[in-house]
Design a protein around this motif. Structure first.
Motif, PDB file in Angstrom:
ATOM      1  N   ALA A 114      -6.486   3.139  -0.115  1.00 39.01           N
ATOM      2  CA  ALA A 114      -5.661   1.928   0.039  1.00 39.01           C
ATOM      3  C   ALA A 114      -6.117   0.924  -1.012  1.00 39.01           C
ATOM      4  O   ALA A 114      -7.316   0.826  -1.328  1.00 39.01           O
ATOM      5  CB  ALA A 114      -5.814   1.366   1.447  1.00 39.01           C
ATOM      6  N   MET A 115      -5.167   0.155  -1.540  1.00 34.66           N
ATOM      7  CA  MET A 115      -5.520  -0.730  -2.653  1.00 34.66           C
ATOM      8  C   MET A 115      -4.482  -1.837  -2.788  1.00 34.66           C
ATOM      9  O   MET A 115      -3.383  -1.752  -2.200  1.00 34.66           O
ATOM     10  CB  MET A 115      -5.592   0.072  -3.948  1.00 34.66           C
ATOM     11  N   VAL A 116      -4.833  -2.809  -3.567  1.00 39.37           N
ATOM     12  CA  VAL A 116      -3.851  -3.807  -3.965  1.00 39.37           C
ATOM     13  C   VAL A 116      -3.177  -3.265  -5.218  1.00 39.37           C
ATOM     14  O   VAL A 116      -3.845  -2.886  -6.187  1.00 39.37           O
ATOM     15  CB  VAL A 116      -4.532  -5.157  -4.244  1.00 39.37           C
ATOM     16  N   HIS A 117      -1.888  -3.279  -5.160  1.00 42.00           N
ATOM     17  CA  HIS A 117      -1.136  -2.624  -6.239  1.00 42.00           C
ATOM     18  C   HIS A 117      -0.036  -3.550  -6.732  1.00 42.00           C
ATOM     19  O   HIS A 117       0.616  -4.248  -5.944  1.00 42.00           O
ATOM     20  CB  HIS A 117      -0.511  -1.321  -5.704  1.00 42.00           C
ATOM     21  N   ARG A 118       0.116  -3.541  -8.017  1.00 40.06           N
ATOM     22  CA  ARG A 118       1.264  -4.243  -8.593  1.00 40.06           C
ATOM     23  C   ARG A 118       1.988  -3.269  -9.520  1.00 40.06           C
ATOM     24  O   ARG A 118       1.380  -2.694 -10.432  1.00 40.06           O
ATOM     25  CB  ARG A 118       0.820  -5.478  -9.380  1.00 40.06           C
ATOM     26  N   SER A 119       3.248  -3.162  -9.204  1.00 38.03           N
ATOM     27  CA  SER A 119       4.035  -2.217  -9.993  1.00 38.03           C
ATOM     28  C   SER A 119       4.265  -2.772 -11.388  1.00 38.03           C
ATOM     29  O   SER A 119       4.193  -3.985 -11.611  1.00 38.03           O
ATOM     30  CB  SER A 119       5.385  -1.964  -9.319  1.00 38.03           C
ATOM     31  N   ALA A 120       4.555  -1.894 -12.298  1.00 44.92           N
ATOM     32  CA  ALA A 120       4.871  -2.325 -13.656  1.00 44.92           C
ATOM     33  C   ALA A 120       6.225  -3.020 -13.657  1.00 44.92           C
ATOM     34  O   ALA A 120       7.103  -2.713 -12.862  1.00 44.92           O
ATOM     35  CB  ALA A 120       4.888  -1.116 -14.587  1.00 44.92           C
ATOM     36  N   GLY A 121       6.397  -3.939 -14.505  1.00 45.89           N
ATOM     37  CA  GLY A 121       7.669  -4.644 -14.580  1.00 45.89           C
ATOM     38  C   GLY A 121       7.493  -6.112 -14.255  1.00 45.89           C
ATOM     39  O   GLY A 121       6.561  -6.508 -13.554  1.00 45.89           O
ATOM     40  N   ALA A 122       8.432  -6.859 -14.759  1.00 47.59           N
ATOM     41  CA  ALA A 122       8.341  -8.306 -14.573  1.00 47.59           C
ATOM     42  C   ALA A 122       8.624  -8.680 -13.126  1.00 47.59           C
ATOM     43  O   ALA A 122       9.457  -8.063 -12.459  1.00 47.59           O
ATOM     44  CB  ALA A 122       9.339  -9.011 -15.490  1.00 47.59           C
ATOM     45  N   GLY A 123       7.933  -9.671 -12.629  1.00 52.09           N
ATOM     46  CA  GLY A 123       8.184 -10.192 -11.288  1.00 52.09           C
ATOM     47  C   GLY A 123       7.654  -9.335 -10.178  1.00 52.09           C
ATOM     48  O   GLY A 123       7.964  -9.556  -9.013  1.00 52.09           O
ATOM     49  N   ALA A 124       6.908  -8.326 -10.507  1.00 54.46           N
ATOM     50  CA  ALA A 124       6.384  -7.463  -9.461  1.00 54.46           C
ATOM     51  C   ALA A 124       5.326  -8.196  -8.659  1.00 54.46           C
ATOM     52  O   ALA A 124       4.587  -9.029  -9.184  1.00 54.46           O
ATOM     53  CB  ALA A 124       5.786  -6.205 -10.088  1.00 54.46           C
ATOM     54  N   ALA A 125       5.280  -7.866  -7.349  1.00 51.12           N
ATOM     55  CA  ALA A 125       4.349  -8.541  -6.453  1.00 51.12           C
ATOM     56  C   ALA A 125       3.108  -7.693  -6.253  1.00 51.12           C
ATOM     57  O   ALA A 125       3.072  -6.510  -6.603  1.00 51.12           O
ATOM     58  CB  ALA A 125       5.042  -8.810  -5.124  1.00 51.12           C
ATOM     59  N   PHE A 126       2.132  -8.359  -5.650  1.00 51.68           N
ATOM     60  CA  PHE A 126       0.927  -7.629  -5.280  1.00 51.68           C
ATOM     61  C   PHE A 126       1.116  -7.100  -3.863  1.00 51.68           C
ATOM     62  O   PHE A 126       1.258  -7.871  -2.918  1.00 51.68           O
ATOM     63  CB  PHE A 126      -0.299  -8.551  -5.354  1.00 51.68           C
ATOM     64  N   ASN A 127       1.125  -5.822  -3.747  1.00 54.64           N
ATOM     65  CA  ASN A 127       1.350  -5.181  -2.446  1.00 54.64           C
ATOM     66  C   ASN A 127       0.170  -4.299  -2.085  1.00 54.64           C
ATOM     67  O   ASN A 127      -0.671  -3.971  -2.935  1.00 54.64           O
ATOM     68  CB  ASN A 127       2.617  -4.331  -2.490  1.00 54.64           C
ATOM     69  N   ILE A 128       0.190  -3.916  -0.815  1.00 50.69           N
ATOM     70  CA  ILE A 128      -0.785  -2.909  -0.390  1.00 50.69           C
ATOM     71  C   ILE A 128      -0.133  -1.541  -0.579  1.00 50.69           C
ATOM     72  O   ILE A 128       1.000  -1.307  -0.129  1.00 50.69           O
ATOM     73  CB  ILE A 128      -1.179  -3.105   1.077  1.00 50.69           C
ATOM     74  N   ALA A 129      -0.853  -0.698  -1.236  1.00 43.47           N
ATOM     75  CA  ALA A 129      -0.345   0.665  -1.477  1.00 43.47           C
ATOM     76  C   ALA A 129      -1.417   1.666  -1.061  1.00 43.47           C
ATOM     77  O   ALA A 129      -2.596   1.325  -0.939  1.00 43.47           O
ATOM     78  CB  ALA A 129       0.006   0.858  -2.948  1.00 43.47           C
ATOM     79  N   VAL A 130      -0.979   2.852  -0.841  1.00 41.53           N
ATOM     80  CA  VAL A 130      -1.923   3.918  -0.495  1.00 41.53           C
ATOM     81  C   VAL A 130      -1.616   5.126  -1.386  1.00 41.53           C
ATOM     82  O   VAL A 130      -0.453   5.484  -1.596  1.00 41.53           O
ATOM     83  CB  VAL A 130      -1.865   4.271   1.011  1.00 41.53           C
ATOM     84  N   GLN A 131      -2.672   5.689  -1.893  1.00 43.59           N
ATOM     85  CA  GLN A 131      -2.507   6.852  -2.777  1.00 43.59           C
ATOM     86  C   GLN A 131      -3.179   8.058  -2.144  1.00 43.59           C
ATOM     87  O   GLN A 131      -4.325   7.983  -1.688  1.00 43.59           O
ATOM     88  CB  GLN A 131      -3.135   6.563  -4.137  1.00 43.59           C
ATOM     89  N   ASP A 132      -2.420   9.157  -2.108  1.00 44.89           N
ATOM     90  CA  ASP A 132      -2.977  10.418  -1.622  1.00 44.89           C
ATOM     91  C   ASP A 132      -3.763  11.047  -2.772  1.00 44.89           C
ATOM     92  O   ASP A 132      -3.183  11.485  -3.769  1.00 44.89           O
ATOM     93  CB  ASP A 132      -1.837  11.339  -1.176  1.00 44.89           C
TER      94      ASP A 132
END
Lengths: 347, 433
Positions: B346-364
């Motif tokens: 689990a991590m704080v993730h920001r997608s590439a691209g303008a205006g992207a937010a900081f979300n919680i994401a999980v990577q398998d």
């Protein structure tokens, strides 16, 4: 002339032979009896004419050879002596005349001697021939007697053989008669049997015909029955295949239905993972109501297993199962298994 | 002849097919939680109980994301014993399980709680127990029941009896704040302050046995790393080098801490042997290396680094100091936390691209698949329940920071009870003894 010349003896020898031939020629023609041509009846006595002749021939041959040798020698030496002997020719002619006289006298003497020897030989020959003739006659008599005896024996044998043959012929005639009678009897019997056989054959033929007709009838009936049976069998098979197809189609439909019902009631938890697998054995009542659902293969995750079993009980009743015919239900739906294996999960 | 043979073969195949047992394969299900009805527990006492056990249990189960709890208003009856249960009613109402219970007083504040869990569909009792307690620990009893039910039905150990620690900041005006280190139940209830300071408190981290907390405090002239014993409240200053001292993380063996220190001029990852106080530098890079977190096996440490130009998460293997990059998606990945099985990050993730937010994401980490779990904009500091079912994180609500949670599959999201002030830096405890 040379004293050692063989001319004279040679001439004498020729004369002697001519004389002997003349003597023998008459005898040969006088005894031209055909039976004497049979070699086995000639009783010859050996006369040593051959030896004499051979001696003469030998002497002649010897004289000839000597002569030839001499001629050769003479020819070889003649040229050497001609000149030396020419002057003595006169003397020698006188001596030759003398010697000719002596020689003539000697030749006369030899002729006489030969005439005697020839006479002696003829006499001996005549005696030998006579003796041989006597012996031939005796042998001929004996032969004639033997032939007569043999002939008599043969006639006796022939008579005996004729008699025997007559007896045999009589016997054969009797047997032939007996055989003829037997044959006639046999023929009669055979004829009788043939009549009986013909009757039996006709009867058998009639029976066989009847039987054949009956068998033919039976065969036709059996053929019809078999064809009918095959037809019924084929119809039954087609019906069975059609029923199986219908059953399979029905089962496919039911499987889809059951799958849909279970999918609608299987709650997939976030704890489930791709690759989990559990198998539940389901027993239904004919009404489609769930009788039991037992886990037969665990996924190793109790939550997954519980959810699988829960899905079955959640359905509670597979309504459409009640529409299935009892046989199909008993064969396929009374008890079946469901494998729960999630696909497309996030993890 | 051939036709007959073919027909025989077809019949044989059909016969074989007919004999084979029907096997149906189900691969799709309903992406929905399991319905459960938690009936209010019976109580024969004269005065109402201070806590509603059934409500606590119901909420616990619901927040796990695995269950949907039936509203009391929809219940046809409130059975307290098996004889009062009519399964058909519960089945008709769509419930899979039914939890009933009763509380009896055993004198004074002492109580005896009895609960029973029923499988509505099978109409069988699957769990039942009597628990003794008092009116003062009724929440503990409720969480205990929640744990038992959760484990029974999901196969996962429940984490409702665990604790969370977090930091709150009270604005006292004039630019002054009061910072508190709070300790609460996993559901956010019964929060209590274990440390207060006028200086920032950061990065609380639970020891493996749940008896201690390590954190960063700026209460002295420079940031220091402290370890506090929860039972006694005793505090111990571990490190306080010049520069940055931050992000302590307990090793699984409880004997070491991973730290971020900049004493050598650049933030690097270190490990500290607590018994010998021996410090070992792990990373050597001119970029910023921070936010270490241990892999469950203790063989490697994951950390955030901008050595690639953007913050990404890397892993360093302690045996050979080999470093590998873990995250690749997005232009910002930080504050990684691993589940106990080490599979999910689990991590704080920001997608590439303008205006992207900081979300919680999980990577398998097994497949590399990354899923964004939240839809808010300023999410930070994820921490994972010890059973890996829920990710707790800090986010913004208006001008205040609040705690929110999301199930690991993103299906259930809820906000923790509001605490006064700005809430941040949550840390979920391990299973408590």
């Amino acid at each position: 002339m040379d004293k050692r010349s063989y001319l004279v003896p040679s001439l004498l020898a020729l004369v002697l032979h001519a004389g002997v031939l003349l003597l023998l020629a008459g005898h040969w023609f006088d005894h031209a009896d055909p039976r004497e041509l049979k070699p086995r009846h000639i009783q010859a006595q050996m006369v040593d004419l051959g030896a004499v002749s051979q001696a003469l021939e030998k002497q002649t041959e010897q004289a000839r050879r000597i002569e030839e040798a001499r001629k050769k020698d003479e020819q070889r030496k003649q040229s050497e002596r001609d000149k030396a002997q020419e002057k003595q020719r006169q003397q020698e002619l006188a001596a030759q005349e003398k010697a000719l006289k002596e020689r003539q006298a000697q030749e006369q003497k030899v002729k006489d001697q030969q005439a005697r020897e020839v006479a002696a030989k003829e006499k001996a020959t005549k005696e030998a021939e006579q003796k041989a003739q006597t012996q031939r006659q005796e042998k001929e008599k004996a032969r004639v007697a033997a032939e007569a005896k043999q002939k008599a024996d043969e006639q006796a044998k022939l008579a005996a053989a004729k008699k025997k043959q007559a007896d045999e012929q009589a016997k054969a005639a009797a047997q032939k008669k007996k055989l003829a009678e037997a044959q006639a009897k046999a023929a009669a019997e055979k004829k009788k049997q043939a009549e009986v056989a013909a009757k039996a054959k006709a009867e058998a033929k009639r029976v066989a015909e009847a039987k054949r007709k009956q068998e033919e009838q039976q065969r036709k009936e059996a053929e019809k029955a078999r064809e009918l049976q095959e037809l019924e069998k084929a119809i039954a098979q087609e019906q069975r295949i059609a029923a199986d197809r219908a059953s399979q189609q029905l089962m496919t439909t039911m499987a889809d239905y059951i799958n849909a019902e279970l999918s609608r009631n299987w709650r997939v938890s976030s704890a489930f993972r791709n690759g989990m697998e559990a198998v539940v054995e389901i027993r239904l009542f004919p009404s489609g109501e769930v009788d039991s659902a037992n886990l037969v293969q665990s996924s190793g995750d109790s939550g997954f297993d519980n959810a699988a079993v829960q899905a079955v009980f959640k359905v509670d009743r597979f309504v459409r199962v009640a529409e299935v015919d009892p046989l199909t239900f008993e064969r396929n739906l009374r008890k079946f298994r469901v494998k729960f294996r999630p696909e497309g999960l996030r993890w | 002849m051939k036709q007959r043979l073919l027909a025989c073969c077809v019949l044989m195949l059909l016969a074989f097919g007919a004999r084979a047992e029907l096997v149906i394969e189900v691969t799709q299900g309903v992406d929905a939680p399991t319905p459960i009805a938690v009936v209010p527990f019976g109580w024969s006492g004269a005065t109402p109980l201070p806590e509603d056990l059934a409500e606590i249990v119901s909420t616990d189960l619901y927040r796990s994301g695995f269950f949907s709890a039936m509203k009391r208003g929809d219940m046809l009856s409130f059975p307290q014993q098996q004889a009062q249960v009519f399964f058909r009613d519960w089945r008709v109402s769509g419930q899979n399980y039914l939890l009933i219970g009763r509380v009896t007083s055993t004198g004074g504040e002492q109580l005896q709680v009895t609960y029973e869990l029923y499988d509505v569909l099978k109409e069988t009792r699957v769990l039942g127990e009597q628990i003794s307690g008092s009116t003062r620990n009724m929440r503990d009893i409720a969480h205990y029941i929640s744990d038992a039910v959760f484990e029974k039905l999901t196969g996962l150990r429940g984490a409702f009896s665990t604790r969370i620690a977090y930091v709150t900041a009270q604005n006292q005006g004039g630019g002054r704040h009061r910072f508190s280190l709070q300790l609460a139940d996993a559901d956010g209830a019964r929060a209590r302050t274990i440390l207060e300071s006028r200086e920032p408190i950061m990065s609380p981290s639970w020891s493996k046995d749940g008896s201690k907390l390590a954190y960063v405090s700026f209460e002295s002239s420079r940031p220091g790393i402290y370890v506090q014993h929860l039972a006694t409240g005793k505090r111990e200053k571990i490190q306080s080098f010049a520069g940055l001292n931050g992000a302590p993380a307990w090793a699984p063996d409880g004997q070491r801490l991973a730290l971020t220190l900049s004493k050598d001029g650049n933030p690097e990852i270190y490990t500290l042997d607590l018994a010998r106080r021996q410090l070992t530098r792990v990373t050597h890079h001119y970029g910023i290396d921070t936010e270490p977190t241990w892999a469950p096996d203790g063989q490697s440490i994951l950390f955030t680094s901008d050595r690639g130009g953007q913050p990404q998460i890397y892993r360093v293997y302690l045996a050979d100091r080999r470093i590998e990059r873990v995250t690749f998606e997005g232009n910002y990945n930080s504050s990684g936390k691993l589940t106990q099985d080490g599979r999910f990050l689990a991590m704080v993730h920001r997608s590439a691209g303008a205006g992207a937010a900081f979300n919680i994401a999980v990577q398998d980490l097994k497949t590399g698949r990354l899923d964004i779990l939240t839809q808010t904009s300023l999410d930070e500091s994820p921490t994972i329940a010890p059973n890996g079912s829920v990710v707790l994180y800090a986010t913004q609500q208006g001008n205040n920071g609040v705690l929110a949670a999301v199930s690991l599959d993103g299906r259930v999201r809820f906000r923790m009870p509001s605490s006064s002030g700005d809430v941040r830096e949550p840390a979920w405890s391990p299973y408590l003894q």
